[in-house]
Design an enzyme around this catalytic site. Structure first.
Site, PDB file in Angstrom:
ATOM      1  CG  HIS A  54      -8.284   2.635   2.374  1.00  0.00           C
ATOM      2  ND1 HIS A  54      -8.720   3.890   2.035  1.00  0.00           N
ATOM      3  CD2 HIS A  54      -7.134   2.463   1.707  1.00  0.00           C
ATOM      4  CE1 HIS A  54      -7.866   4.442   1.192  1.00  0.00           C
ATOM      5  NE2 HIS A  54      -6.897   3.596   0.980  1.00  0.00           N
ATOM      6  CG  ASP A  80     -11.079   5.992   3.160  1.00  0.00           C
ATOM      7  OD1 ASP A  80     -10.704   5.180   4.014  1.00  0.00           O
ATOM      8  OD2 ASP A  80     -10.512   6.131   2.058  1.00  0.00           O
ATOM      9  CB  SER A  88      -4.285   5.540   0.606  1.00  0.00           C
ATOM     10  OG  SER A  88      -5.187   5.379  -0.446  1.00  0.00           O
TER      11      SER A  88
END
Length: 476
Positions: free
Chosen positions: A204, A237, A319
């Protein structure tokens, strides 16, 4: 749900600190309805776990699309796009000038005042000199102050300390800026995977740049490199990017063994929370094997993991960054955070509340190697569609498959193991399965070809069977 790719870049810091201001709140995207997903690799739905709050809906009709929609409320992705702070500069009332009064005519009193001032200044200088001499002599006699023998730059950081781990790991982490062709994007983190210039991060983080966008990676020393996406796995992910004109002195971070991690182990997270690059935070492993479904808030896709849970501070921008153990080995990839904004879990962009989730590095390593080798992810599967209903009783094989397909693939792994529609899977090896999403997350910790033991209920009776996991290539 907070989203990674919201918020603007953090503006340069002013020469003086601005007054505090509240960070802008991100809009809360709409959740999707739970349905059914194929444990053959159709991953997306609502996990029944302590880390995920469900809105209470149930699902009886499978979602014909793939990937299915994400759960109604999911932990927010933990990294991209910091929001800048506004506010005026200092000095609004500090720079007022004071004008000296005009001198008066005449010499009598003015001359006397000047002479007195000169004498006072001379006395002050003499007194200051005497005071300094006396203080110096007294200091050698009985002062209790202690001066440091070395400056901060000469202090040796012992191996294993947070400072030593951070000093070694920071040069191998990067701040990633990704933008679509229309200019939309955000900021995340990644780390050096090998000497060929491959950087591992979250899917993402770079999703906006996959199709014709712009991608760059900046090291802590300020060196910036253009990059390209080598491969990305929506379900896991995980993504791999490669630096263009990569330097020859890259130092990959050492990869640990996430299976050996224990609850209570120390953790160190590195990332760019809210765009503040090269930030280091610490904590512990607060739980293992936490079933988590996370979403970027787009309303169409989610990712599953059997996560490492940590209380190290993780915020949007973290992230893709490494979660390290006390020796500096990578044990996970920081991926999602839990939020309590807007009165529920996973809604709105908020800061750390001590619930962060990382993809175990053993899984991420396998995914990254496949992406580098083929450019496509490979998912393990059992070949059966399971309900995404939020329950605690197990993962039920549905009566109807996704998109009208058979619920149990003819000749597939589940079929060969004797599983049938209506069976409720309660364990995979020694892992308790409380829902379909939990089953998917556990399957994906394995590789195709692995043999697993399935415990299931049929007609009120518990049974077991051996199953060899199949494989599916790609996200579509």
């Amino acid at each position: 749900m907070s989203t990674e790719n919201e918020g603007s870049a953090v503006p340069p810091a002013p020469s003086a600190p601005p007054p505090p201001a509240d960070a802008p709140a991100a809009s809360a995207p709409q959740g999707a309805h739970p349905g059914a997903a194929s444990a053959a690799g159709d991953p997306y739905g609502t996990p029944a776990s302590q880390a995920h709050h469900d809105a209470g809906e149930s699902a009886s009709v499978p979602d014909p699309s793939w990937p299915p929609p994400p759960p109604p409320s999911t932990p927010a992705y933990g990294g991209d796009g910091g929001a800048g702070h506004g506010g005026g500069g200092w000095g609004a009332g500090w720079g007022a000038t004071h004008q000296q009064p005009a001198p008066k005519n005449g010499r009598g009193r003015g001359g006397l005042v000047a002479a007195v001032l000169v004498a006072a200044l001379a006395a002050g200088g003499l007194g200051g000199g005497l005071g300094y001499t006396l203080a110096r002599e007294n200091d050698s006699g009985g002062s209790t102050t202690v001066s440091a023998g070395t400056t901060g730059g000469n202090v040796k950081r012992d191996p294993g300390t947070v400072a030593a781990v951070a000093a070694a790991a920071l040069p191998s982490t990067v701040t990633i800026e990704a933008a679509s062709s229309s200019g939309e994007g955000g900021t995340g983190t990644g780390f050096v995977f090998d000497k060929q210039g491959h950087i591992v991060t979250n899917n993402h983080v770079v999703a906006d740049a996959v199709d014709g966008g712009n991608l760059s990676a900046t090291f802590p020393d300020g060196k910036k490199y253009e990059a390209e996406v080598v491969g990305n796995a929506q379900g896991y992910d995980v993504a791999v990017i490669k630096l263009k004109n990569a330097p020859s002195d890259l130092k990959p971070l050492a990869l640990g063994n996430s299976d050996d991690v224990a609850v209570g182990d120390s953790t160190i997270a590195i990332g760019a929370p809210f765009g503040l690059s090269n930030t280091v935070t610490t904590g512990i492993i607060s739980a293992k094997n936490r079933p988590v479904a996370s979403s970027d808030g787009s309303g169409s896709k989610a990712s599953y993991m059997s996560a490492l849970q940590t209380d190290a501070s993780i915020n949007p921008g973290n992230s893709g960054g490494p979660l390290l153990d006390a020796q500096g080995n990578v044990i996970g990839i920081n991926s999602a955070i839990q939020s309590t904004s807007n009165g529920g879990f996973g809604t709105g962009q908020a800061g750390s509340i001590g619930l962060g989730f990382a993809i175990p590095i053993n899984q991420a390593k396998y995914v990254a190697q496949e992406l580098i080798r083929t450019g496509k992810p490979v998912y393990a599967k059992i070949g059966a569609s399971v309900s995404l209903e939020d329950t605690t009783g197990g993962a039920k094989i549905t009566e109807q498959g996704v998109g009208g397909a058979e619920p149990v693939d003819p000749g597939g792994p589940a079929d060969k193991a004797g599983l049938k529609p209506g069976d409720v899977i309660t364990k995979l090896d020694d892992r308790v399965i409380d829902s379909g999403p939990t089953l998917i997350g556990e399957i994906w910790t394995h590789k195709p070809g692995d043999e697993v033991t399935i415990t299931y209920e049929r007609g009120g009776k518990e049974r077991t069977t051996e199953l060899t996991l199949g494989s599916r290539v790609g996200d579509s």
